[in-house]
Scaffold this active site. Structure first.
Site, PDB file in Angstrom:
ATOM      1  N   LYS A 149       0.825  -1.204   0.000  1.00 34.67           N
ATOM      2  CA  LYS A 149       0.000   0.000   0.000  1.00 34.67           C
ATOM      3  C   LYS A 149       0.857   1.251   0.000  1.00 34.67           C
ATOM      4  CE  LYS A 149      -4.301  -1.782   1.866  1.00 34.67           C
ATOM      5  NZ  LYS A 149      -5.275  -1.754   2.950  1.00 34.67           N
ATOM      6  N   LYS A 167      -6.094 -11.704  -8.502  1.00 35.08           N
ATOM      7  CA  LYS A 167      -7.339 -11.770  -7.744  1.00 35.08           C
ATOM      8  C   LYS A 167      -8.323 -10.710  -8.268  1.00 35.08           C
ATOM      9  CE  LYS A 167      -8.649 -10.947  -3.121  1.00 35.08           C
ATOM     10  NZ  LYS A 167      -8.314 -10.648  -1.735  1.00 35.08           N
ATOM     11  N   LYS A 182     -11.691  -4.682  -6.527  1.00 33.09           N
ATOM     12  CA  LYS A 182     -12.509  -3.520  -6.868  1.00 33.09           C
ATOM     13  C   LYS A 182     -11.667  -2.369  -7.389  1.00 33.09           C
ATOM     14  CE  LYS A 182     -13.133  -2.963  -1.899  1.00 33.09           C
ATOM     15  NZ  LYS A 182     -14.121  -3.172  -0.866  1.00 33.09           N
TER      16      LYS A 182
END
Ligand code: TRP
Length: 334
Positions: free
Chosen positions: A115, A197, A200
């Site tokens: 992140k 994966k 969103k």
């Protein structure tokens, strides 16, 4: 333990809408867990603050997640579904646990590194101590089991380490949680790149089915899904695209892979993809209808939120007071 049931705790971040992957991999399988466990699910809005949010949108997304939990079949009378930020004990316990967490441990968290590289302009301390808050979430409720995907396993490990470290000093105060390995539950991959994966935040909108996508979008995205060489509908390592679609179909139709192979024996990819799209759209239809109903029935949702906030607060305050006392903070005078 609460009564004779073990406690199960989980939650999702309150950002954006959920994907078919979140649903088939987690939410759908949570629905029956309350038969065996005392289930507590958070709308993890404090965690979402590690990324800058637009306040009005954020508030709506959090409520939307609450409604999606319920629309997916989690009965808010039988499961404690609540907002993380409504129980101040999360932040309070997080501070104390932060004093039992080493920077060396946090430095090793792969999600932080990930992140931090994605949001290089906002590598804030919250992003760094995210795992401590997550440990507080879990330990505050003395959870026995936590269903998490592989991407959260490291966070569960550090939660266990923190609990054990705390207990080694103060005695048996915190329940050391175990990962809950679901009996069913699929890992759903991107429709455009089956090695990745379903997410969103994928920049390719065709890669991801959102739970609130309309029928046409669902059909279109499945039609455009990447497939593999060959033409048979077969579950195999060298057919990651088709295998992913089969997995999705199997989940919504309640069939195993052998049955799916049999059903589409002799049929081509095109026909199969249309069938998957239709099955998913049909499966999501009642969920979407219930969601719309819930979002307009303000009184009902508000009542459930209030009731469950109070319930969560009741559980949380017990652990928090015990921890405060154990570490030697002065008791409140009543
Ligand atoms: N970090 C989790 C995720 O992104 C969400 C989460 C926050 C969570 N606190 C939790 C999950 C406690 C399980 C238990 O998916």
């Amino acid at each position: 333990m609460l009564g004779d049931k073990k406690i199960l705790y989980s939650g999702m971040q309150a950002t954006g809408t959920l994907t078919l992957g979140n649903y088939l991999g987690a939410l759908k399988n949570w629905v029956t867990l309350n038969e065996e466990y005392e289930c507590i699910y958070g709308v993890m809005d404090l965690h979402s603050l590690t990324v800058r949010q637009v306040p009005a949108e954020f508030r709506k997304n959090a409520r939307s997640l609450y409604a999606l939990y319920v629309a997916a079949g989690l009965d808010p009378e039988k499961n404690c579904i609540y907002y993380q930020s409504h129980v101040s004990g999360h932040a309070e316990l997080s501070w104390i646990l932060g004093c039992f967490t080493y920077m060396g441990e946090l430095n090793r968290m792969t999600q932080f590194k990930d992140k931090a590289s994605k949001h290089a302009d906002n590598v804030n301390a919250g992003l760094y101590t995210y795992p401590v808050l997550m440990a507080a979430d879990i330990l505050l409720y003395q959870a026995d089991v936590v269903p998490v995907g592989v991407d959260q396993k490291q966070h569960l490990e550090i939660t266990r380490d923190i609990a054990q470290r705390f207990n080694a000093v103060y005695g048996d105060v915190l329940t050391v949680p175990e990962a809950y390995i679901p009996k069913a539950g699929a890992k759903i991959m991107s429709l455009q790149d089956p090695q990745k994966k379903m997410s969103k935040s994928d920049e390719n909108a065709n890669a991801t089915i959102l739970l609130l996508d309309d029928r046409d979008s669902i059909l279109r995205k499945f039609k455009r899904a990447v497939t593999d060489s060959g033409s048979e509908v077969r579950y195999a390592a060298d057919k990651p695209g088709i295998s992913n679609l089969m997995e999705i179909y199997g989940c919504v139709a309640g069939k195993d892979m052998a049955a799916v192979e049999q059903e589409f024996d002799g049929k081509g990819y095109g026909e199969f993809k249309t069938a998957v799209g239709e099955a998913v759209a049909d499966h999501l239809k009642p969920l979407q209808a219930r969601y719309q109903e819930l979002m307009t029935d303000k009184a009902y949702l508000d009542a459930m939120i209030k009731q469950n906030d109070e319930k969560a607060q009741g559980y949380a305050v017990k652990t928090l007071r015990k921890v405060q006392k154990k570490v030697g903070l002065t008791e409140r005078i009543r």
